[in-house]
Design an enzyme around this catalytic site. Structure first.
Site, PDB file in Angstrom:
ATOM      1  N   THR A  96      22.960 -18.589  26.772  1.00 34.15           N
ATOM      2  CA  THR A  96      23.696 -19.673  27.294  1.00 34.15           C
ATOM      3  C   THR A  96      23.385 -19.863  29.096  1.00 34.15           C
ATOM      4  OG1 THR A  96      25.592 -18.327  27.662  1.00 34.15           O
ATOM      5  CG2 THR A  96      25.456 -19.805  25.826  1.00 34.15           C
TER       6      THR A  96
ATOM      7  N   GLU B 102      31.978 -24.549  23.796  1.00 34.98           N
ATOM      8  CA  GLU B 102      32.976 -24.966  22.435  1.00 34.98           C
ATOM      9  C   GLU B 102      32.902 -26.516  22.398  1.00 34.98           C
ATOM     10  OE1 GLU B 102      33.220 -22.530  20.219  1.00 34.98           O
ATOM     11  OE2 GLU B 102      33.909 -20.866  21.103  1.00 34.98           O
TER      12      GLU B 102
END
Ligand SMILES: Cc1cc2nc3c(=O)[nH]c(=O)nc-3n(C[C@H](O)[C@H](O)[C@H](O)COP(=O)(O)OP(=O)(O)OC[C@H]3O[C@@H](n4cnc5c(N)ncnc54)[C@H](O)[C@@H]3O)c2cc1C
Ligand code: SF4
Lengths: 708, 337
Positions: A463, A675
């Site tokens: 990420t 998320e």
């Protein structure tokens, strides 16, 4: 520091980008080890019953085979040690199809694979619980307290009095995480200690689970995981494959590598469970919600409970005086479900935000207007004030940027050739939390420069954690990025939270930031001087001519954070084209507008959001794992059957962030974006499909057969 | 994967002789299907005879004989090269479209034209050695018939097997009335019309086609036709690329003004072989090219469909896809789908 000199907030390239594209980044199976052997797991071909005989003679005789481990000769392990999904070869009992029943260890992967085919297993079969549709009506209240019914007012009673009602059932299928890097491990023992090279979203969690399961002390286990090829929740908890690698290596006293195959990934490392969600909305003629019920029926493993909290979004999204959130769960002979990107929120928002669209349609109201009308001023579930909430801005600015005014309110009226065009909107949310994490900062003077090393047992799923921590340290120390080294992904480093539940950036960056503040404070004290303008750690190292200095912090969330409700919020806008004859859908444009606090790096943040959007496209259109109830196995067994989106399925994606300065959840004002990027996506697309075609999709995925 | 011996040759007769000598040997071309099946333990050869060094890769115009004006395509040539060859793009654009609708660029770069014709079904039970499957292990039963059969056949299936044949290329070849040229083990050459090449499953689903042991595909010949200006390949699938067809339709129209002189229509994803929609073709012959006629033609073919528990949608989808392909063909080969 002046804003323009700051690294945080800039679209800095990944500091490990070159390593990755040149293949030099060491993922779990990339570590060299002398005399390595290869392990291959083999699995049950029944869903329930007992192994009566397991004949490994041929396999043991096959060329290159070193050992075969089954329940008959596996060492005694602690099954309550924190490994998810069992399947640790501790008994002949079979609880799900594709349960691990043994490991072949050989000189090569090919030899081990071949030998695994030579093993004969006899079973005493039992009738398995494998048909969710049949089991759903008898699903029972979950054991977990956090999923107890949440009742405010009288949702059912007021529904009957509502002028406008929507009562519908929304279904989502089993999905799999399928990170690019399948779960894989290298285990190397040195005396009574083991190093496990293993992709782990929670480094310390993996360490503890491995130690406890192997009946070792945590300090006897080291997890090394600096690079991870994705996880999406499946590498949050650890699964039997990690332990079986250690067991195999111990058995042959050699390093062992074990990588799951893509096919094995379907029943080895959890899944997103199938959900049946009933939404009941009641509203006044003016579009004010008066009642909201979100009742979820789902499935779990036969011996262990996990449910994603599908009702979470419904708890907080809208101002509604009467609300009911409830769950029912059916145990089945399947692998334990687990956290899957946007757990509960991505699936739950599909139900809630589709129902809101249905309500808007019934009210003949623009779906954005309906949402604005029901915007809550404080968290309706607990009465706490929002730390910040930018849903309104997300909706309004998103609508402008997307060209929402071009949407034709009447479904099926926007046509080009054989294609129907539609626009859809849906909102989403995800909690913002900081979790305990420790960090060490070490400074070394090297000529005119000061080199900094940041150490933290954080994980980087791919990420960009590495990069944002380097940026944080650069700003916190006054040292430019190229002199910063980030060490993460190793349980020998100071303990940290995990890259799970969007807590990573807030937890890690605040720990590093606190460490930078602390080291500067300590250098100031050491200097014994007073300054008008607070100097940076860099300036102090140079002016005081200090050659080496280091400090450590144990960072925690601010105490006041608890008194507020802190979440990221988004609004998603989708444009689809549906071929009226073939039912094929293409998402031609997608815009996600997110209020997620401080954006540390717009480039990596954008990648996170559009990555979530792409999985959301898969969820909306094509991803589905299908169980054949006769056997309990997956009929979808490969990427040929499990359809993740291809490039052609993904049109133009855009991510916008709403400026948000919110220091309540944590000092740096970071809310997390991992998320929330998938939350609301499937609903926005389903709503766009309704706008295009007039067909309401209440059962995902939207494959062509559902639209013709 | 089981251990196997690897042999390579540049002589076609060596290749067939080697194959006949070892009953467990298989030809290997691009390997994109065979190697996958070996990894899954479905195919278990103990010897692979690599064909990729054979001089059977060219695409060229046929200038004599019955097929004069047509094209011949080498069996060992790559799918990508066939699709992009000037002769094919110009004269048989339907084939280009169908090949490019299949798999991915990487796979098409490996896959050969002969191998493509012989790719095996994608029925997931066929791939799973723990499942009964008459095609993989004759006599064990058909798991798909009462199972997850959304992808399966609606035409020509038998109690023993309901699988569909997955090739896109072959659907176009079927509409184009191609011939498959084969060198037999005895060295003789035989030409098999594409309609007779693949089989319906009947009592022997283990046999996908009518090749005999030792037969080597050397080329595929397409006779001259008048469909180039009006042809279309429409493939309906679960995502926009890199998925097998739920239903696909290859259509070629020969028009005289608005009158249909002749129509060739072949369907994929519906049967154990490319399914020529002969009833649609017969209906359209001599009629005006109108949407109403296209719909009636589609109806004429699809009334005979026999669906399974999960694939009822294929009847309507089949009709729509035929109509879609004919509409696009009518607008012209180069019009957008
Ligand atoms: C992920 C994936 C997706 C795909 N998607 C599609 C799709 O959407 N549409 C589609 O049409 N196809 C698709 N394919 C299939 C692909 O087109 C075939 O795998 C390919 O065409 C096979 O060619 P090959 O040369 O690799 O054959 P191989 O795998 O080498 O051989 C296949 C079989 O043919 C035999 N053989 C090969 N050449 C000859 C010859 N000259 N004479 C006699 N026997 C021979 C071999 O012995 C073997 O049994 C896909 C494949 C994959 C892996
Ligand atoms: S349909 Fe054919 S290939 Fe599939 S399981 Fe049945 S017999 Fe096997």
């Amino acid at each position: 520091m002046e804003e323009k000199n700051k690294s945080i907030g800039k679209a800095v390239n990944r500091i490990d980008g070159i390593l990755k594209i040149t293949g030099k980044a060491t993922y779990a199976t990339d570590y060299p080890a002398k005399n390595m052997a290869f392990a291959v797991i083999f699995k049950s071909t029944i869903a329930a019953g007992t192994i009566t005989n397991i004949d490994t003679t041929l396999a043991e005789k096959a060329k290159g085979v070193l050992t075969v481990i089954t329940h008959k000769n596996a060492p005694k392990l602690n099954e309550k040690g924190g490994i998810r999904g069992g399947a640790l070869l501790q008994s002949p009992e079979i609880l799900f199809y594709g349960q691990n029943i043994g490991v072949v260890v050989a000189e090569t992967f090919e030899q081990a694979t071949h030998a695994a085919h030579l093993i004969k297993v006899d079973y005493q079969k039992k009738e398995g619980k494998t048909d969710f549709e049949k089991l759903a009506p008898s699903a029972a209240t979950p054991k977990g307290k956090e999923l107890a019914d949440l009742v405010r007012g009288d949702a059912k009673g007021t529904l009957n009095t509502a002028a406008i009602k929507v009562e519908e059932i929304y279904e989502t299928p089993i999905e799999h995480h399928h990170p690019m890097e399948p779960h894989s491990t290298i285990a190397v023992w040195e005396d009574d200690k083991v190093i496990l090279y293993n992709g782990s979203q929670i480094i310390n969690g993996a360490q503890t689970a491995a130690a406890e399961t192997l009946n070792l002390k945590p300090e006897q286990v080291r997890i090394v995981s600096p690079f991870i090829g994705g996880g999406f929740g499946s590498k949050g908890g650890q699964w039997a494959n990690l332990i079986l690698t250690a067991v195999a290596a111990k058995a042959i006293s050699r390093p062992v590598k074990l990588a799951l195959t893509r096919q094995q990934m379907f029943n080895s490392v959890g899944l997103r469970q199938q959900n049946i969600q009933k939404i009941s909305l009641g509203a006044t003629k003016e579009g004010k919600l008066i009642s909201l019920a979100h009742e979820t029926t789902t499935q779990t493993a036969i011996d262990n409970e996990f449910l994603e909290p599908c009702g979470d979004c419904s708890k907080i999204m809208y101002e509604v005086p009467n609300s009911l959130i409830s769950y029912k769960v059916a145990p089945m002979n399947i692998i334990l479900p687990t956290y899957t990107r946007g757990p509960g929120k991505s699936t739950g928002s599909f139900a809630l935000e589709s129902a809101m669209d249905e309500l808007a349609h019934k009210l003949k109201m623009d779906p954005i207007e309906l949402r604005l009308k029901n915007e809550p001023q404080k968290d309706p579930s607990n009465g706490k004030p929002w730390s910040s909430r930018k849903t309104v801005e997300c909706l309004k600015e998103g609508a402008k940027a997307f060209g929402w005014e071009k949407r034709k309110p009447t479904p099926g009226t926007n046509k080009i050739g054989d294609d129907l065009i539609g626009y859809g909107v849906a909102c989403g949310t995800y909690p913002a939390r900081q979790r305990d994490s420790s960090a060490i900062v070490k400074l070394t003077k090297s000529g005119a420069n000061v080199l900094a090393t940041v150490e933290i047992a954080a994980s980087d799923l791919g990420t960009g954690t590495n990069t944002i921590l380097a940026q944080t340290a650069a700003d916190g120390l006054g040292i430019s990025l190229e002199y910063i080294t980030v060490k993460l992904g190793d349980s020998n480093l100071p303990p940290a939270a995990g890259s799970v539940g969007s807590v990573g950036a807030a937890s890690f960056a605040n720990a590093v930031n606190d460490a930078c503040t602390k080291i500067t404070d300590e250098l100031l004290v050491k200097s014994g001087k007073q300054f008008f303008v607070r100097p940076t750690a860099y300036q102090l190292m140079v002016s005081e001519n200090i050659s080496e200095f280091q400090t450590r912090v144990d960072a925690k969330a601010p105490k006041e954070a608890d008194q507020y409700s802190a979440h990221s919020f988004n609004a998603n806008f989708a444009e689809v084209r549906v071929n009226a004859l073939t039912g094929m859908v293409k998402v031609t444009r997608f815009l996600a507008v997110t209020g997620a606090g401080k954006i540390l790096n717009p480039k990596t943040a954008r990648s996170q959001i559009i990555g979530g959007n792409i999985w959301g496209i898969g969820m909306a259109l094509s991803e589905e794992s299908v169980i054949d109830p006769r056997w309990g196995n997956f009929a979808t067994r490969s990427f040929g059957d499990y359809h993740v989106p291809s490039n052609l399925d993904v049109g133009k994606l855009d991510a916008m962030f709403i400026n948000e300065d919110d220091k309540i959840p944590n000092k740096m004002g970071v809310k997390g974006i991992g998320e929330v990027g998938i939350v609301g996506v499937a609903a926005a697309i389903a709503n766009a499909i309704f706008n295009a075609t007039g067909k309401r999709i209440r059962k995902l995925p939207t494959t062509p057969d559902k639209l013709i | 994967m089981r251990p196997f011996k690897y042999t390579s040759t540049n002589s076609t007769s060596d290749a067939t002789n080697l194959l006949v000598k070892n009953p467990n040997a298989h030809f290997l071309a691009g390997g994109t299907n065979l190697i996958d099946l070996m990894k899954e333990d479905v195919e278990r050869p103990d010897e692979l005879i690599d064909l990729t060094r054979l001089d059977l890769t060219s695409v060229s115009a046929i200038t004599t004989g019955l097929n004069n004006g047509g094209v011949t395509i080498g069996a060992v040539g790559k799918n990508t090269d066939a699709a992009n060859h000037q002769l094919i793009r110009q004269n048989f654009p339907l084939l280009t479209k169908a090949i490019l609708a299949g798999a991915s660029a990487q796979i098409r770069n490996m896959a050969t034209n002969g191998g493509n014709l012989l790719q095996r079904t994608r029925c997931s039970y066929f791939y799973d050695t723990a499942m009964p499957c008459n095609k993989r292990s004759p006599g064990t039963g058909c798991a798909a018939k009462e199972g997850i059969n959304r992808m399966h056949a609606i035409f020509g299936w038998s109690e023993d097997c309901v699988a569909v044949y997955p090739s896109d290329m072959a659907i176009a070849l079927s509409a184009l009335d191609a011939n498959v040229k084969v060198m037999q083990a005895d060295g003789k050459i035989r030409s098999i019309p594409i309609q007779d090449f693949h089989r319906l499953p009947g009592n022997h689903p283990e046999k996908d086609n009518n090749l005999n042991r030792g037969d080597l595909i050397t080329s595929i010949e397409i006779p001259k036709n008048k469909f180039a200006a009006h042809s279309a390949y429409v493939k309906v699938r679960d995502r926009n690329s890199y998925a097998f067809a739920l239903v696909s339709v290859a259509a070629g129209l020969e028009l005289d003004g608005n009158k249909i002189v002749s129509a060739h229509i072949s369907m994929g994803g519906v049967a154990h072989k490319p399914w020529r929609a002969l009833k649609s073709e017969a209906f359209l012959k001599g009629k005006a090219a109108t949407t109403a006629n296209f719909k009636a033609a589609a109806e004429a073919e699809m009334v005979d469909a026999k669906t399974l528990s999960h694939n009822k949608f294929k009847v309507d989808l089949g009709k729509n896809t035929i109509v879609s392909a004919l509409e696009i063909a009518l607008r012209g080969t180069d019009s957008k789908a």
